[in-house]
Motif scaffolding. Sequence first.
Motif, PDB file in Angstrom:
ATOM      1  N   ILE A 140      48.686  70.955  27.945  1.00  0.00           N
ATOM      2  CA  ILE A 140      50.349  70.091  27.468  1.00  0.00           C
ATOM      3  C   ILE A 140      50.706  71.645  27.666  1.00  0.00           C
ATOM      4  CG2 ILE A 140      51.423  69.024  27.144  1.00  0.00           C
ATOM      5  CD1 ILE A 140      49.394  67.078  26.138  1.00  0.00           C
ATOM      6  N   PRO A 141      51.669  72.323  28.599  1.00  0.00           N
ATOM      7  CA  PRO A 141      52.562  73.479  28.394  1.00  0.00           C
ATOM      8  C   PRO A 141      53.100  73.015  26.974  1.00  0.00           C
ATOM      9  CG  PRO A 141      52.868  73.340  30.072  1.00  0.00           C
ATOM     10  CD  PRO A 141      52.307  72.168  29.553  1.00  0.00           C
ATOM     11  N   GLN A 149      46.825  75.870  20.822  1.00  0.00           N
ATOM     12  CA  GLN A 149      45.892  77.831  21.823  1.00  0.00           C
ATOM     13  C   GLN A 149      47.393  78.204  22.476  1.00  0.00           C
ATOM     14  OE1 GLN A 149      42.169  77.173  23.395  1.00  0.00           O
ATOM     15  NE2 GLN A 149      42.890  77.756  24.990  1.00  0.00           N
ATOM     16  N   ASP A 150      47.611  79.106  22.091  1.00  0.00           N
ATOM     17  CA  ASP A 150      48.028  80.326  23.410  1.00  0.00           C
ATOM     18  C   ASP A 150      49.624  79.788  23.856  1.00  0.00           C
ATOM     19  OD1 ASP A 150      46.994  82.460  22.953  1.00  0.00           O
ATOM     20  OD2 ASP A 150      45.232  81.704  24.315  1.00  0.00           O
ATOM     21  N   GLY A 151      50.182  79.114  23.055  1.00  0.00           N
ATOM     22  CA  GLY A 151      51.611  77.712  23.053  1.00  0.00           C
ATOM     23  C   GLY A 151      51.010  76.515  24.570  1.00  0.00           C
ATOM     24  N   THR A 152      49.950  75.902  24.276  1.00  0.00           N
ATOM     25  CA  THR A 152      49.484  75.204  24.865  1.00  0.00           C
ATOM     26  C   THR A 152      48.988  74.230  24.237  1.00  0.00           C
ATOM     27  OG1 THR A 152      47.656  75.716  25.695  1.00  0.00           O
ATOM     28  CG2 THR A 152      49.207  75.891  27.200  1.00  0.00           C
ATOM     29  N   LEU A 153      49.301  72.489  24.603  1.00  0.00           N
ATOM     30  CA  LEU A 153      48.276  71.671  23.675  1.00  0.00           C
ATOM     31  C   LEU A 153      47.026  71.511  24.359  1.00  0.00           C
ATOM     32  CD1 LEU A 153      48.638  69.920  20.468  1.00  0.00           C
ATOM     33  CD2 LEU A 153      50.107  68.591  21.472  1.00  0.00           C
ATOM     34  N   VAL A 154      45.910  71.249  23.745  1.00  0.00           N
ATOM     35  CA  VAL A 154      45.304  70.889  24.315  1.00  0.00           C
ATOM     36  C   VAL A 154      44.178  69.863  23.476  1.00  0.00           C
ATOM     37  CG1 VAL A 154      42.346  71.668  25.188  1.00  0.00           C
ATOM     38  CG2 VAL A 154      44.642  73.166  25.107  1.00  0.00           C
ATOM     39  N   ALA A 155      43.582  69.157  24.622  1.00  0.00           N
ATOM     40  CA  ALA A 155      42.765  67.246  23.973  1.00  0.00           C
ATOM     41  C   ALA A 155      40.929  67.553  23.701  1.00  0.00           C
ATOM     42  CB  ALA A 155      42.974  66.436  25.082  1.00  0.00           C
ATOM     43  N   GLU A 156      40.705  67.448  23.461  1.00  0.00           N
ATOM     44  CA  GLU A 156      39.318  67.226  23.112  1.00  0.00           C
ATOM     45  C   GLU A 156      38.592  65.850  22.382  1.00  0.00           C
ATOM     46  OE1 GLU A 156      38.754  71.164  20.460  1.00  0.00           O
ATOM     47  OE2 GLU A 156      38.599  72.400  22.557  1.00  0.00           O
ATOM     48  N   ARG A 157      37.256  66.311  23.239  1.00  0.00           N
ATOM     49  CA  ARG A 157      37.288  64.938  22.490  1.00  0.00           C
ATOM     50  C   ARG A 157      35.544  65.653  21.987  1.00  0.00           C
ATOM     51  NH1 ARG A 157      35.649  63.298  28.152  1.00  0.00           N
ATOM     52  NH2 ARG A 157      33.155  63.699  28.591  1.00  0.00           N
ATOM     53  N   GLU A 158      35.079  64.948  20.736  1.00  0.00           N
ATOM     54  CA  GLU A 158      34.551  65.611  19.712  1.00  0.00           C
ATOM     55  C   GLU A 158      32.697  64.812  20.588  1.00  0.00           C
ATOM     56  OE1 GLU A 158      35.369  63.599  16.283  1.00  0.00           O
ATOM     57  OE2 GLU A 158      36.861  64.589  16.077  1.00  0.00           O
ATOM     58  N   ASP A 159      32.635  63.876  21.278  1.00  0.00           N
ATOM     59  CA  ASP A 159      31.791  63.147  21.209  1.00  0.00           C
ATOM     60  C   ASP A 159      32.192  61.816  22.583  1.00  0.00           C
ATOM     61  OD1 ASP A 159      32.268  60.818  20.393  1.00  0.00           O
ATOM     62  OD2 ASP A 159      30.636  60.964  19.068  1.00  0.00           O
ATOM     63  N   ASP A 160      30.954  61.868  23.306  1.00  0.00           N
ATOM     64  CA  ASP A 160      30.574  60.815  24.584  1.00  0.00           C
ATOM     65  C   ASP A 160      31.252  59.381  24.643  1.00  0.00           C
ATOM     66  OD1 ASP A 160      30.505  63.020  26.835  1.00  0.00           O
ATOM     67  OD2 ASP A 160      28.694  62.689  26.965  1.00  0.00           O
ATOM     68  N   LEU A 196      44.062  59.226  28.033  1.00  0.00           N
ATOM     69  CA  LEU A 196      45.131  58.640  27.713  1.00  0.00           C
ATOM     70  C   LEU A 196      45.433  59.363  26.462  1.00  0.00           C
ATOM     71  CD1 LEU A 196      46.784  55.659  26.908  1.00  0.00           C
ATOM     72  CD2 LEU A 196      44.801  55.246  25.235  1.00  0.00           C
ATOM     73  N   ALA A 197      44.641  59.835  25.621  1.00  0.00           N
ATOM     74  CA  ALA A 197      45.387  60.679  24.688  1.00  0.00           C
ATOM     75  C   ALA A 197      45.893  62.196  25.627  1.00  0.00           C
ATOM     76  CB  ALA A 197      44.459  60.906  23.065  1.00  0.00           C
ATOM     77  N   ARG A 198      45.943  62.212  26.066  1.00  0.00           N
ATOM     78  CA  ARG A 198      46.377  63.572  26.910  1.00  0.00           C
ATOM     79  C   ARG A 198      47.523  63.200  27.612  1.00  0.00           C
ATOM     80  NH1 ARG A 198      49.214  65.281  31.323  1.00  0.00           N
ATOM     81  NH2 ARG A 198      47.984  67.317  31.360  1.00  0.00           N
ATOM     82  N   ALA A 199      47.401  62.220  28.155  1.00  0.00           N
ATOM     83  CA  ALA A 199      48.694  61.868  28.437  1.00  0.00           C
ATOM     84  C   ALA A 199      50.295  61.180  27.935  1.00  0.00           C
ATOM     85  CB  ALA A 199      48.623  59.979  29.539  1.00  0.00           C
ATOM     86  N   LEU A 200      49.731  60.634  26.402  1.00  0.00           N
ATOM     87  CA  LEU A 200      50.333  60.143  25.482  1.00  0.00           C
ATOM     88  C   LEU A 200      51.124  61.536  25.129  1.00  0.00           C
ATOM     89  CD1 LEU A 200      48.778  57.282  23.588  1.00  0.00           C
ATOM     90  CD2 LEU A 200      50.871  57.023  25.840  1.00  0.00           C
ATOM     91  N   ALA A 201      50.734  62.338  24.473  1.00  0.00           N
ATOM     92  CA  ALA A 201      50.953  63.161  24.570  1.00  0.00           C
ATOM     93  C   ALA A 201      52.318  63.807  25.092  1.00  0.00           C
ATOM     94  CB  ALA A 201      49.872  64.327  23.549  1.00  0.00           C
ATOM     95  N   ALA A 202      51.460  64.132  26.626  1.00  0.00           N
ATOM     96  CA  ALA A 202      52.333  65.003  27.829  1.00  0.00           C
ATOM     97  C   ALA A 202      53.327  64.004  27.832  1.00  0.00           C
ATOM     98  CB  ALA A 202      51.605  64.934  29.161  1.00  0.00           C
ATOM     99  N   ASN A 203      53.852  63.137  27.734  1.00  0.00           N
ATOM    100  CA  ASN A 203      55.126  62.020  27.526  1.00  0.00           C
ATOM    101  C   ASN A 203      55.820  62.051  26.613  1.00  0.00           C
ATOM    102  OD1 ASN A 203      53.512  60.736  30.528  1.00  0.00           O
ATOM    103  ND2 ASN A 203      53.699  59.458  28.831  1.00  0.00           N
ATOM    104  N   ALA A 204      55.356  62.679  25.264  1.00  0.00           N
ATOM    105  CA  ALA A 204      56.192  62.481  24.480  1.00  0.00           C
ATOM    106  C   ALA A 204      56.172  63.865  24.247  1.00  0.00           C
ATOM    107  CB  ALA A 204      55.170  63.005  22.992  1.00  0.00           C
ATOM    108  N   VAL A 205      55.710  65.486  24.504  1.00  0.00           N
ATOM    109  CA  VAL A 205      56.544  66.149  25.018  1.00  0.00           C
ATOM    110  C   VAL A 205      57.513  66.182  26.334  1.00  0.00           C
ATOM    111  CG1 VAL A 205      56.120  68.585  26.050  1.00  0.00           C
ATOM    112  CG2 VAL A 205      54.301  67.577  24.322  1.00  0.00           C
ATOM    113  N   ARG A 206      57.356  65.583  27.126  1.00  0.00           N
ATOM    114  CA  ARG A 206      58.915  65.606  27.681  1.00  0.00           C
ATOM    115  C   ARG A 206      59.676  64.876  27.806  1.00  0.00           C
ATOM    116  NH1 ARG A 206      58.725  62.218  33.533  1.00  0.00           N
ATOM    117  NH2 ARG A 206      60.947  62.034  34.453  1.00  0.00           N
TER     118      ARG A 206
END
Length: 184
Positions: free
Chosen positions: A9-10, A46-57, A65-75
């Motif tokens: 997410i930029p 990381q370098d002006g972007t927000l990265v979503a990572e999962r710890e395990d499967d 879902l978590a990435r989409a919610l964060a991107a919607n909040a940034v927008r």
Amino acid sequence: MSRIGRKPIPIPAGVTVTIAPTHLEITGPKGTLRTPVPPGIRFRLQDGTLVAEREDDEAKALHGLARALAANAVRGVTEGYTKELDIVGIGYKAEVQGRRIVFSLGYSHPIEFPIPDGIDVKVERRNKPIPEYQMTLTVSGIDKQLVGQIAANIRSLRRPDAYKGKGIRYADEVLRLKPGKTGK
């Protein structure tokens, strides 16, 4: 791996992101939003972007879902969200009075709809060449979910009629009207 979840997410200039284990707090020119982070997902800058990572499967289904919610909040804190509704019908109208909207929708009484904090509503009157009058209601705010929910609640006050199309509808909604008794 989730295709949506892997996208970075930029973060635009003027937006700050505070990362906590259970939530993200995103502040921008339009306001501040708080987004929950599901268990098993973590975010990093990381370098002006927000990265979503999962710890395990275990959190595989929540990664996108978590990435989409964060991107919607940034927008939301930079641009905001709007939904347009059309009020169609002779005598159907709406008027903003302070923090409430007063509707006249063909019922025996006017309907008062409270406007929650964080939401702005504008009413514009447009006369179309069609004999029916039309008003446009614009619902705007920074929270995508809240804007959509308020627009849906307003639409549910008088859904479009299946025969004439009178009522409250989304501006981009396509209605298929029934032909009635004489149309075969």
